[in-house]
Design a protein around this motif. Sequence first.
Motif, short mmCIF file in Angstrom:
data_model
loop_
_atom_site.label_atom_id
_atom_site.label_comp_id
_atom_site.label_asym_id
_atom_site.label_seq_id
_atom_site.Cartn_x
_atom_site.Cartn_y
_atom_site.Cartn_z
N PHE A 1 -12.50 14.52 52.41
CA PHE A 1 -11.91 15.11 53.00
C PHE A 1 -12.07 15.50 54.62
N ILE A 2 -13.93 16.01 54.44
CA ILE A 2 -13.96 16.27 55.82
C ILE A 2 -13.70 15.26 56.80
N VAL A 3 -13.46 13.93 56.58
CA VAL A 3 -13.88 13.18 57.51
C VAL A 3 -12.36 13.54 58.01
N LEU A 4 -11.91 13.60 56.86
CA LEU A 4 -10.10 13.08 57.37
C LEU A 4 -9.99 14.39 58.14
N LEU A 5 -10.37 15.61 58.25
CA LEU A 5 -10.01 16.68 58.43
C LEU A 5 -10.60 16.62 60.06
N LEU A 6 -11.56 16.02 60.14
CA LEU A 6 -11.99 16.25 61.75
C LEU A 6 -11.06 15.09 62.62
N ILE A 7 -11.47 13.36 62.31
CA ILE A 7 -10.02 12.85 62.58
C ILE A 7 -8.55 13.44 63.35
N SER A 8 -8.14 14.91 62.45
CA SER A 8 -7.03 15.32 62.59
C SER A 8 -6.84 16.41 64.45
N PHE A 9 -8.42 16.36 64.29
CA PHE A 9 -8.40 16.92 65.29
C PHE A 9 -9.51 16.79 66.46
N CYS A 10 -9.34 15.69 66.69
CA CYS A 10 -9.71 14.25 67.35
C CYS A 10 -8.79 13.53 67.90
N PRO A 11 -8.31 13.86 68.75
CA PRO A 11 -7.26 12.70 69.57
C PRO A 11 -8.25 11.60 69.65
N LEU A 12 -7.52 10.21 69.05
CA LEU A 12 -8.33 9.01 69.41
C LEU A 12 -8.23 8.06 71.02
N ASN A 13 -7.70 8.68 71.81
CA ASN A 13 -8.05 8.90 73.04
C ASN A 13 -8.66 9.54 73.62
N ALA A 14 -9.61 10.03 72.82
CA ALA A 14 -10.34 11.58 73.42
C ALA A 14 -11.79 10.05 74.41
N GLN A 15 -12.16 10.83 75.63
CA GLN A 15 -12.86 10.54 76.24
C GLN A 15 -13.95 11.62 76.80
N ASN A 16 -15.21 10.84 77.66
CA ASN A 16 -15.73 11.89 78.44
C ASN A 16 -15.48 11.75 79.83
N PHE A 17 -14.84 13.13 80.50
CA PHE A 17 -14.86 13.28 82.27
C PHE A 17 -15.92 13.53 83.01
N LYS A 18 -16.18 12.96 83.64
CA LYS A 18 -17.56 13.07 84.75
C LYS A 18 -16.93 13.51 86.54
N ALA A 19 -17.90 14.55 86.23
CA ALA A 19 -16.89 15.24 87.76
C ALA A 19 -18.04 14.55 88.67
N TYR A 20 -19.14 13.85 88.61
CA TYR A 20 -20.15 12.83 89.92
C TYR A 20 -20.66 12.60 88.90
N GLN A 21 -20.93 11.40 90.39
CA GLN A 21 -22.47 10.32 89.69
C GLN A 21 -23.22 9.34 90.92
N PHE A 22 -24.11 10.03 90.53
CA PHE A 22 -24.85 10.01 92.16
C PHE A 22 -25.61 8.11 91.71
N TYR A 23 -25.27 7.53 92.52
CA TYR A 23 -26.35 6.66 92.36
C TYR A 23 -27.44 5.69 93.76
N ASP A 24 -28.41 4.96 93.29
CA ASP A 24 -29.66 4.35 94.37
C ASP A 24 -28.70 3.46 95.52
N GLN A 25 -28.88 2.68 96.63
CA GLN A 25 -28.65 1.90 96.59
C GLN A 25 -28.44 0.60 96.19
N LYS A 26 -29.50 0.00 95.17
CA LYS A 26 -28.82 -1.53 94.33
C LYS A 26 -27.73 -0.44 93.42
N GLY A 27 -27.23 0.27 93.18
CA GLY A 27 -26.15 0.53 91.94
C GLY A 27 -26.71 0.83 91.31
N LYS A 28 -28.05 1.47 90.77
CA LYS A 28 -28.64 2.14 89.74
C LYS A 28 -28.11 3.34 90.21
N GLU A 29 -28.12 3.90 88.08
CA GLU A 29 -27.47 5.53 88.57
C GLU A 29 -29.28 6.20 88.80
N ILE A 30 -29.02 7.64 89.57
CA ILE A 30 -29.63 8.44 89.65
C ILE A 30 -29.36 9.52 89.21
#
Length: 290
Positions: free
Chosen positions: A5-34
């Motif tokens: 019941f708890i799992v079903l309740l959580l699913i009902s409040f979490c949209p399947l297409n939910a995603q994390n939103f990033k405001a920015y990302q820094f990379y070095d010259q080689k394309g590695k996240e920093i």
Amino acid sequence: MKNIFIVLLLISFCPLNAQNFKAYQFYDQKGKEIDTDKLVRKLADYDVVFFGENHNSSINHWLQLKITEALHLQKNGQIILGAEMFERDNQPQLNQYLNGKFDAKTLKDSARLWNNYATDYQPLVDFAKIQKLNFIATNVPRRYASRTAKEGFESLNNLTEKDKRYMARLPIKVTLDTPGYPEMKAMMGDHADGTKVMNFISAQAIKDATMAESILKNIQPGKTFIHYNGNYHTKEFGGIYWYVKQKSPNLKMAVISVSESENPELNFPEKDYIPTDFNLIIPADMTKTY
């Protein structure tokens, strides 16, 4: 049954297409996240840091402030600030504000401030004021850049010696070997008048060369000079960076470039992008200040 019941309740409040939103990302010259902590530690080792910007990007300006604050701590206050957005002949007014002799209104009334100054640049100036830092007005007065665009470099020779103090020492070398300038030529089209094209590029060059000279005149040993400028002025290590490099090839300099992305993951650009030392990727739909 209760757990199901708890799992079903959580699913009902979490949209399947939910995603994390990033405001920015820094990379070095080689394309590695920093991450920002590591970025600040690395920036502390440079003599000059060019922080490129999209002039109307709210997150870009916020990051400029936060990285500056962090670098100030990392360097124990040994930093100097400078910006394209302030012209050399307005340095006295800017100094009066930094010294507490002008209030914000007097500065606004006496200097040529950009329309987005209050939201985007005043926080940096106020930080310099509170921390008693030098803030250098590096750019050529726009009237001289405009004159160059219309009449060419030769027209500047007729200026008074006082006027010439506000620009890089003449003559200024202009070459299409400078990254970014061939792109400007291409923007004008193959059928554009050759003289007009070179005048247009020369107007950009007098800005870049003047800002470079301003940095070199005000840099101090052991301090990091942070310069805020439109991304194009240091794109692909061109513009201001190129002119500083011609005069002082041994200075350790870093460029932070900025690019917008439609991809919510803010991935490192793979096509038609020449990275600089550090690369800031921001959402294309980020709030604009104008």
